[in-house]
Write an enzyme that holds these catalytic residues in place. Structure first.
Site, short mmCIF file in Angstrom:
data_model
loop_
_atom_site.label_atom_id
_atom_site.label_comp_id
_atom_site.label_asym_id
_atom_site.label_seq_id
_atom_site.Cartn_x
_atom_site.Cartn_y
_atom_site.Cartn_z
N TYR A 16 -2.98 0.69 1.60
CA TYR A 16 -3.47 1.43 2.76
C TYR A 16 -2.87 2.82 2.88
O TYR A 16 -3.16 3.54 3.82
CB TYR A 16 -3.12 0.63 4.03
CG TYR A 16 -1.66 0.24 4.08
CD1 TYR A 16 -0.71 1.14 4.53
CD2 TYR A 16 -1.25 -1.00 3.63
CE1 TYR A 16 0.63 0.80 4.53
CE2 TYR A 16 0.09 -1.35 3.63
CZ TYR A 16 1.02 -0.44 4.09
OH TYR A 16 2.36 -0.79 4.09
N SER A 18 -0.52 5.74 0.10
CA SER A 18 -0.58 6.54 -1.12
C SER A 18 -1.17 5.77 -2.29
O SER A 18 -1.75 6.37 -3.19
CB SER A 18 0.81 7.05 -1.48
OG SER A 18 1.70 5.96 -1.65
N LEU A 19 -1.05 4.45 -2.30
CA LEU A 19 -1.60 3.65 -3.40
C LEU A 19 -3.12 3.55 -3.37
O LEU A 19 -3.72 3.00 -4.29
CB LEU A 19 -0.97 2.25 -3.43
CG LEU A 19 0.51 2.21 -3.80
CD1 LEU A 19 1.04 0.79 -3.69
CD2 LEU A 19 0.75 2.77 -5.19
N GLU A 84 7.82 -0.35 -3.78
CA GLU A 84 7.86 -0.48 -2.31
C GLU A 84 9.29 -0.71 -1.82
O GLU A 84 9.60 -0.41 -0.68
CB GLU A 84 6.93 -1.59 -1.84
CG GLU A 84 5.47 -1.32 -2.15
CD GLU A 84 4.91 -0.07 -1.48
OE1 GLU A 84 5.52 0.46 -0.53
OE2 GLU A 84 3.85 0.39 -1.92
#
Length: 176
Positions: A16, A18-19, A84
């Site tokens: 949701y 930068s990925l 993460e």
């Protein structure tokens, strides 16, 4: 089931922040997995003070748009867990694919500190692409370089060094 990187593919991951950006994913995985637009209900996406990336927390009235990355291998999931870092927990959630309305069980990363005073406002992907994308991609490349070292830094430490997050109010890279 296809075989990628020597491990069976099969994990789906809702992203949701930068990925959602194919370039960021490619820096991390050396590929861009198949992806679909999706909505996660019951969560809110927040900006984080002095950070270029968002987080989500449960919110009964919230909805978060994003992408489902499909066919993530075990090794790729481990790498994404490392990326993460300790700020997030991977949780199982249900999303709805926007093109088919299909419900799908996926993993996603949820902020550990639900009482974090640095969370505020709604994070906006389009704004991020305009203002922060290039610096984030550069920092992500640095994280991947650091992983190759015997005494590799965590993503948090790599980003703090790159963005001088301990001191900078604007979260911009050093020297900018």
């Amino acid at each position: 089931m296809s075989i990628l990187s020597g491990k069976a593919a099969g994990h789906d991951l809702f992203v949701y922040g930068s990925l959602q950006d194919p370039q960021v994913v490619n820096v991390l995985l050396n590929r861009v997995p198949d992806r679909s637009s999706a909505v996660l209900s019951g969560f809110h996406r927040f900006k984080i003070k002095n950070r270029l990336y968002p987080t989500i927390l449960p919110d009964s009235t919230g909805k978060v748009t994003g992408k489902v990355l499909k066919g993530i291998t075990d090794d790729e999931r481990k790498l994404l867990d490392d990326f993460e870092d300790v700020e997030y927990d991977r949780k199982a959630v249900e999303v709805v694919l926007t093109d088919t309305s299909e419900k799908l069980q996926v993993g996603t990363y949820v902020w550990r500190n639900k009482d974090d005073p640095d969370l505020y406002a709604e994070w906006d992907f389009e704004e991020w692409k305009l203002h922060d994308r290039e610096a984030f991609i550069t920092a992500t490349k640095k994280f991947m370089e650091e992983r190759k070292l015997p005494e590799a830094k965590t993503r948090i430490d790599t980003f703090k060094t790159f963005f001088n997050q301990n001191d900078a109010e604007d979260g911009k890279p050093l020297g900018s």
